[in-house]
Design a protein around this motif. Structure first.
Motif, PDB file in Angstrom:
ATOM      1  N   GLN B  52     -66.214  53.861  33.758  1.00 43.36           N
ATOM      2  CA  GLN B  52     -64.886  52.827  34.538  1.00 43.36           C
ATOM      3  C   GLN B  52     -63.612  52.303  33.668  1.00 43.36           C
ATOM      4  O   GLN B  52     -64.131  50.801  33.326  1.00 43.36           O
ATOM      5  CB  GLN B  52     -65.495  52.085  35.818  1.00 43.36           C
ATOM      6  N   HIS B  54     -61.296  50.944  32.831  1.00 39.84           N
ATOM      7  CA  HIS B  54     -59.820  50.280  33.082  1.00 39.84           C
ATOM      8  C   HIS B  54     -60.982  48.919  33.541  1.00 39.84           C
ATOM      9  O   HIS B  54     -60.496  47.571  33.557  1.00 39.84           O
ATOM     10  CB  HIS B  54     -59.177  50.611  33.903  1.00 39.84           C
ATOM     11  N   ASP B  55     -61.841  49.413  34.220  1.00 38.82           N
ATOM     12  CA  ASP B  55     -63.555  47.939  34.798  1.00 38.82           C
ATOM     13  C   ASP B  55     -63.813  47.012  33.667  1.00 38.82           C
ATOM     14  O   ASP B  55     -64.047  46.351  33.250  1.00 38.82           O
ATOM     15  CB  ASP B  55     -63.708  48.600  35.823  1.00 38.82           C
ATOM     16  N   THR B  58     -61.568  44.504  32.695  1.00 36.67           N
ATOM     17  CA  THR B  58     -61.838  43.247  33.226  1.00 36.67           C
ATOM     18  C   THR B  58     -62.566  42.760  32.891  1.00 36.67           C
ATOM     19  O   THR B  58     -62.657  42.093  33.291  1.00 36.67           O
ATOM     20  CB  THR B  58     -61.965  43.772  34.409  1.00 36.67           C
ATOM     21  N   PRO B 261     -67.262  48.189  38.686  1.00 41.72           N
ATOM     22  CA  PRO B 261     -67.205  47.612  40.171  1.00 41.72           C
ATOM     23  C   PRO B 261     -66.230  49.143  40.812  1.00 41.72           C
ATOM     24  O   PRO B 261     -65.763  49.943  40.359  1.00 41.72           O
ATOM     25  CB  PRO B 261     -66.036  46.566  40.130  1.00 41.72           C
ATOM     26  N   ASP B 270     -68.870  44.520  43.691  1.00 45.22           N
ATOM     27  CA  ASP B 270     -68.725  43.416  43.213  1.00 45.22           C
ATOM     28  C   ASP B 270     -69.684  43.735  42.112  1.00 45.22           C
ATOM     29  O   ASP B 270     -70.468  44.462  41.752  1.00 45.22           O
ATOM     30  CB  ASP B 270     -68.511  42.580  43.133  1.00 45.22           C
ATOM     31  N   GLU B 288     -64.127  41.948  40.395  1.00 47.26           N
ATOM     32  CA  GLU B 288     -63.903  42.810  40.772  1.00 47.26           C
ATOM     33  C   GLU B 288     -63.094  44.428  40.195  1.00 47.26           C
ATOM     34  O   GLU B 288     -63.023  43.877  39.366  1.00 47.26           O
ATOM     35  CB  GLU B 288     -62.680  42.849  42.507  1.00 47.26           C
ATOM     36  N   ALA B 289     -63.169  45.686  41.447  1.00 49.55           N
ATOM     37  CA  ALA B 289     -62.527  46.754  40.511  1.00 49.55           C
ATOM     38  C   ALA B 289     -61.069  46.634  40.301  1.00 49.55           C
ATOM     39  O   ALA B 289     -60.106  45.434  40.996  1.00 49.55           O
ATOM     40  CB  ALA B 289     -62.610  47.396  41.053  1.00 49.55           C
ATOM     41  N   SER B 290     -60.384  47.410  39.137  1.00 51.00           N
ATOM     42  CA  SER B 290     -59.096  47.010  38.828  1.00 51.00           C
ATOM     43  C   SER B 290     -58.326  47.695  39.147  1.00 51.00           C
ATOM     44  O   SER B 290     -58.720  48.923  40.384  1.00 51.00           O
ATOM     45  CB  SER B 290     -58.734  47.683  36.680  1.00 51.00           C
ATOM     46  N   THR B 293     -58.570  52.025  38.835  1.00 48.91           N
ATOM     47  CA  THR B 293     -60.321  52.268  39.473  1.00 48.91           C
ATOM     48  C   THR B 293     -59.127  52.045  40.889  1.00 48.91           C
ATOM     49  O   THR B 293     -59.686  53.103  41.822  1.00 48.91           O
ATOM     50  CB  THR B 293     -61.174  51.361  39.536  1.00 48.91           C
TER      51      THR B 293
END
Lengths: 270, 310
Positions: B52, B54-55, B58, B261, B270, B288-290, B293
């Motif tokens: 993941q 993109h997370d 984050t 996330p 979370d 939290e998720a982007s 996502t």
């Protein structure tokens, strides 16, 4: 998110939310005495309620998981024997000293069906009559779901797809339980499916289908079991298929491969 | 290396020959590392990422930019998510660029057998048209270390899965020949696969065989025993999804950290990272998720398209 469809003689309700938090998982585990799947969609359900009689059939995660079998499971991981042998060998070479925590590779504490291959057919107060198994197998059986009618693409007035639980079997496979429903002008059809793959061991599909003819006032429920070895299914993947893991987690495709092992039909008139 | 890191942030494709260079540089570094890496404080501990990407961005926003902050990743970089290649390459590139700011240890998904079935292999084929990138990455997997110790005596033992009855001391981990595919038996397998348990009437049992037939579940006693023998105070592990991103057990003697996330784009969970400061205090940072996502999320919050299923 809650949705409902209230036209016709049945109220149809669905709810979809996030997976259970740690606290609720603990409550479920205390009540049911087994570890929960990784993803339990605890608030999710699909419920059909007959408006006139109040009779219902419902699919929800807690009731589904309360049917997980306790006791020695009938499947084990492919590498179980190798693993046990190596642990026994180690123990014989390096004995546990007094005061050290001890381990036993032959004893499972509170065993349960780790594949979550449940035979759940819904929670209901409808008075179902079971037709004899020998009858259920026959094509000529009078009470059966009218698949020819269902193959006609009648307009769908309501559709939903509700997940009850999913587990990765500790990275040794997958198990999912989900319920789909479609409501047409004069009937409804639902499919509740348990799909399980234990890597290098087996596949299982356990389906409950419910068909309701609104005019006839009859609810027909069909339960089927399919099972096959992992190697059997793997061999059926077409040579030109590149996305191997996609095929191995596609219940619709696996369903076309696995042999039927059991069929049960019951019905309720209201 | 800076330009590779920048390209990965922009979501650009990394050519196969560049992947080969990154992998070879990473192997040179990793081969020198001990099975148990000694990591100074402060450090931020991260659980499963599972492609993941993109997370992961984050995560760095939450825990502080790399290399400003020091990071330890507990494995399971690949599989499940849609960007396993980029995620693993970004972590490797950061490791190569900032060797003493980024630490990576091996998860059970960093193996040929698992990553061939759970998405990474297929993703490599899709993005490169052949399996060579997957093969190169698997070579790197074999070099990843198995655990870490944060802060010396009284510190935090870090591992992907958990304890093994074949391991009583950290020195026993140091002796394992780790440069191999994750085996189906033995202590290396346990460290990457085992789970703690304090629920479902898991009373008075030290180690329980899993209902699956292979693998151990451990209770509080083995955790206490490990801490006493090794002069540690906390076991930080990942491996299992926890909805709040982290979950402490056994009166805070063990924690599960989870950093993916909205796992698999549908769990709604979370994620968290754990920062250990110089005084060994724990600070959990939840995220939290982007949006990216969330974009992949299916099923929740909207009506699905009708299907003529039978």
């Amino acid at each position: 998110m809650q949705r409902s469809f209230r036209e016709g003689p049945w109220n149809i309700e669905t709810e979809k939310g996030p997976i259970l938090g740690n606290e609720d998982v603990g409550k479920y585990e205390d009540k049911l005495g087994i570890p929960m799947p990784e993803m339990v969609f605890g608030s999710n359900f699909l419920r059909l309620t007959h408006k006139d009689s109040g009779k219902f059939i419902c699919f929800n995660a807690f009731d589904a998981l309360s049917t997980v079998k306790l006791g020695e499971p009938d499947l084990k991981l492919a590498h179980t024997d190798v693993w046990k042998a190596s642990k026994k060998k180690f123990k014989s070479e390096v004995p546990v000293e007094p005061g050290q925590t001890d381990y036993d590779v032959d004893h499972v504490h509170n065993p349960y069906d780790w594949t979550y291959s449940i035979e759940y057919q819904g929670t209901t107060d409808l008075n179902f009559n079971k037709i004899p198994e020998s009858e259920a197998m026959k094509d000529s059986n009078e009470i059966q779901i009218p698949y020819t009618k269902l193959q006609r693409k009648e307009p769908i007035m309501f559709f939903d797809d509700v997940m009850l639980y999913e587990d990765e079997l500790g990275d040794f496979g997958i198990c999912t339980y989900s319920v789909k429903i479609r409501v047409m002008q004069d009937s409804l059809f639902l499919l509740a499916r348990m799909f399980m793959r234990a890597d290098n061991v087996a596949f299982r599909i356990r389906d409950t289908r419910v068909f309701v003819d609104f005019k006839l006032g009859r609810v027909i429920r069909e339960y089927t079991e399919k099972q096959g070895s992992y190697a059997f299914v793997k061999d059926k993947i077409p040579l030109w298929e590149h996305d191997f893991s996609k095929m191995m987690r596609d219940p619709q495709w696996v369903d076309t491969i696995l042999p039927l092992e059991k069929i049960e039909i019951d019905y309720a008139d209201i | 290396m800076d330009s590779v890191i920048e390209r990965l942030h922009q979501g650009e494709h990394i050519p196969e020959r560049v992947v080969a260079q990154i992998c070879s540089l990473a192997e040179e570094l990793l081969v020198e590392e001990s099975n148990i890496q000694l990591i100074p404080t402060p450090v931020t501990v991260c659980g499963d990422i599972h492609g993941q990407l993109h997370d992961l961005f984050t995560l760095f926003e939450t825990g502080g930019a790399c290399p400003d902050e020091r990071y330890l990743f507990l494995g399971d970089f690949v599989d499940r998510g849609f960007f396993s290649v980029e995620t693993f390459l970004l972590l490797l590139s950061l490791k190569v660029r900032y060797p003493d700011r980024v630490y990576l240890i091996r998860g059970n998904h960093e193996s040929r057998q698992i990553s061939a079935s759970y998405g990474f292999y297929d993703e490599c084929l899709r993005k490169y048209g052949n399996a060579s990138v997957w093969r190169m990455c698997c070579e790197v997997f074999d070099h990843l270390s198995l655990g870490a110790l944060i802060g010396g005596p009284g510190g935090v033992f870090c591992v992907h899965g958990g304890l093994s009855p074949e391991i009583r001391t950290m020195d026993e981990i140091r002796k394992i020949d780790r440069k191999q595919e994750v085996p189906h038996e033995g202590p290396m397998c346990d460290l990457l696969w085992s789970d703690p348990e304090d629920g479902y009437a898991f009373d008075s049992v030290d180690w329980s065989l899993s209902s699956r037939g292979a693998g151990f579940i451990f209770g509080e006693a083995p955790v206490k025993e490990f801490h006493q023998r090794n002069n540690t105070t906390l076991i930080a592990r990942a491996h299992q999804l926890v909805v709040q991103g982290y979950h402490e057990m056994f009166d805070g003697q063990l924690v599960t950290v989870w950093s993916a996330p909205n796992y698999c784009y549908r769990c709604g969970n979370d994620a968290a990272v754990l920062t250990i400061d110089d005084d060994m205090n724990r600070e959990y940072k939840v995220f939290e998720a982007s949006d990216h996502t969330k974009m992949h999320a299916t099923g929740q919050g909207r009506a699905p398209l009708p299907q003529y299923f039978l």
